[in-house]
Design an enzyme around this catalytic site. Structure first.
Site, PDB file in Angstrom:
ATOM      1  N   HIS A  82       0.948  -1.121   0.090  1.00 39.90           N
ATOM      2  CA  HIS A  82      -0.190   0.016   0.072  1.00 39.90           C
ATOM      3  C   HIS A  82       0.752   1.211  -0.068  1.00 39.90           C
ATOM      4  CE1 HIS A  82      -3.253   2.337   1.135  1.00 39.90           C
ATOM      5  NE2 HIS A  82      -2.388   3.118   1.664  1.00 39.90           N
ATOM      6  N   ASP A 161     -14.902   4.014   7.798  1.00 39.20           N
ATOM      7  CA  ASP A 161     -13.759   4.916   7.149  1.00 39.20           C
ATOM      8  C   ASP A 161     -14.255   5.751   6.393  1.00 39.20           C
ATOM      9  OD1 ASP A 161     -11.128   5.616   6.753  1.00 39.20           O
ATOM     10  OD2 ASP A 161     -11.445   4.974   5.066  1.00 39.20           O
ATOM     11  N   ARG A 168     -13.902  13.941   8.829  1.00 39.59           N
ATOM     12  CA  ARG A 168     -12.696  14.584   9.284  1.00 39.59           C
ATOM     13  C   ARG A 168     -12.388  15.614   8.284  1.00 39.59           C
ATOM     14  NH1 ARG A 168      -9.099   9.502   8.795  1.00 39.59           N
ATOM     15  NH2 ARG A 168      -7.609  11.026   8.725  1.00 39.59           N
ATOM     16  N   SER A 183      -7.578   4.459   9.762  1.00 41.58           N
ATOM     17  CA  SER A 183      -8.202   4.508   8.547  1.00 41.58           C
ATOM     18  C   SER A 183      -7.601   3.572   7.195  1.00 41.58           C
ATOM     19  CB  SER A 183      -8.113   6.028   7.901  1.00 41.58           C
ATOM     20  OG  SER A 183      -8.401   6.249   6.495  1.00 41.58           O
ATOM     21  N   LYS A 187      -8.817  -0.617   6.075  1.00 40.15           N
ATOM     22  CA  LYS A 187      -9.176  -0.937   4.673  1.00 40.15           C
ATOM     23  C   LYS A 187      -8.042  -2.094   4.159  1.00 40.15           C
ATOM     24  CE  LYS A 187      -8.879   3.115   3.728  1.00 40.15           C
ATOM     25  NZ  LYS A 187      -8.947   4.834   3.284  1.00 40.15           N
TER      26      LYS A 187
END
Ligand code: URA
Length: 431
Positions: A82, A161, A168, A183, A187
């Site tokens: 990621h 999220d 946010r 967050s 995922k």
């Protein structure tokens, strides 16, 4: 449990229990806890922080708010990576086929781009015919027999999220490290891989502007992943200048293909191979880091990785003949950005280069914007390169949108000085 008591507890700097965090996440996702209470809670976290156990509880509660993908019917160790988002970051496109060509299982669910950073799914859609949506069972079968599938996120991954991120965004609480870590990890953990490498970008083109902040975020995400039973590594990589030379969807596929054919730019190759070597170790394919890097390097040079890429694209319906004439991926109309003095490229502002690509139509300013696949920027010089006045610094591949604004942004983003200090690409590794 009373929500107001939990807000008070966090406001006063006390530690929340797992059940208390679940109450907040579940209540908010269901709509029982209103935005005004959740906003107050987020602001309390922003000021008081959360410890590792609280952040992990938050990530897991957010993960469990929606679908959790079970990859256990794919044989072997499933690997994933990621990136926290950069400019010109096409690592996934190269890394996936490269790892699969050496026997790893790369089961990747990717996102679309928003703002100045691009998304892997948009990039893949620049290949005619490539299907980014596969039913989960087809996705798993493909990983089982080919070693790789790259698709868009399916189902309802971490709906908490989505709701919390939107809140946010409008309550000035995006930049809280425990909230960012939870967050991202909610995922990642919902997507089911056994081993994950996080590429945490640092610099002007990145979410984390300083190395110190990036270390905190990376360390927390590694801890969360590990507490949730995953093999974790984070690499901090420089994002002051874009990665590689090309920015824009079709342009990035172009550069990824060149890299898979053994002709990639050195920074992209270095970052991809470093991440790949960690994952080859985690997948029990090659435990010696230097040997893993060599095997990855060889697979880029000897055509094995490129063959796997062709198999991937074919399996997902893409037209591989486009790779025989890569210029088909790129807008023909061009504008040159030229150096206004001689010297050496001493700095770049990756953020503004990303914004320039977005103004040309390569990226979305809002999530409903339509993007063009063939527009973008080809940077001919990187930090440290000598240039002469009048040299072409960058070629813009354009349609009829944002040309002058993009030209000015790119020109201002490239500083030409008398000397340059190149930063290392890989700043730190956190295991
Ligand atoms: N990316 C995410 O997915 N979440 C954040 O909070 C920040 C960046």
């Amino acid at each position: 449990m009373h929500t107001v008591d939990l807000i008070t507890k966090k406001r006063d700097g006390l530690t929340l229990e797992e059940a208390e965090i679940r109450h907040l996440v579940e209540g908010y996702t269901r709509g029982d806890i209103p935005d005004y209470q959740m906003s107050a809670f987020l602001m309390a976290v922003y000021h008081q922080g959360m410890d590792d156990k609280e952040s992990t509880a938050l990530a897991l509660a957010m993960r469990d708010s929606g679908d959790v993908i079970d990859l256990s019917d794919i044989e072997g160790i499933k690997v994933d990576k990621h990136s926290t988002g950069g400019v010109g970051d096409k690592v996934t496109l190269v890394l996936g086929p490269l790892l699969a060509s050496l026997g790893a299982k790369f089961a990747k669910m990717s996102g679309r781009g928003l703002g100045h950073t691009g998304g892997t799914i948009d990039k893949l859609e620049s290949i005619p015919g490539y299907q980014v949506e596969l039913p989960v069972d087809v996705f798993k079968q493909q990983v089982n027999h080919l070693g790789i599938a790259i698709v868009g996120q399916s189902g309802d991954i971490a709906p908490a999220d989505k709701k919390l991120y939107a809140l946010r965004d409008v309550t000035a609480t995006v930049e809280a490290i425990p909230l960012i870590a939870a967050s991202i990890m909610s995922k990642k953990l919902a997507s089911g891989a056994d081993a994950i490498v996080l590429d945490v970008k640092v610099g002007r083109g990145a979410f984390m502007k300083s190395e110190e902040e990036a270390v905190k975020l990376a360390g927390l995400m590694v801890d969360i992943g590990r507490l949730a039973g995953r093999k974790m590594t984070a690499v901090l990589t420089d994002m002051d200048e874009p990665l590689g030379h090309m920015i824009g969807n079709g342009l990035e596929v172009y550069e990824a293909v060149k890299t898979l054919q053994g002709q990639g730019p050195s920074d992209l190759v270095e970052v991809t191979i470093d991440i790949g070597a960690h994952l080859l170790g985690d997948a029990d394919i090659e435990g010696d880091f230097e040997q893993a890097k060599k095997r990855l390097h060889d697979a880029l040079q000897n055509g094995t990785a490129y063959q796997k890429w062709l198999e991937l694209v074919k399996a997902q319906g893409g037209d591989v003949t486009v790779f025989d004439d890569l210029d088909r991926l790129i807008a023909k109309q061009t504008v040159a950005v030229r150096a206004t003095r001689s010297g050496v490229v001493s700095a770049m502002n990756a953020l503004d280069i990303g914004k320039a690509a977005m103004r040309l139509g390569a990226g979305r300013e809002t999530k409903d914007d339509v993007i063009w696949m063939d527009v973008g920027i080809n940077l001919h010089h990187k930090i440290g390169d000598p240039v002469k006045k009048g040299d072409v610094l960058a070629t813009l591949h354009v349609r009829d949108k944002g040309i002058e604004e993009a030209r000015a942004l790119v020109l201002n983003a490239i500083t030409i000085g008398d000397e340059a200090k190149r930063l290392p690409r890989i700043l730190q590794t956190i295991k």
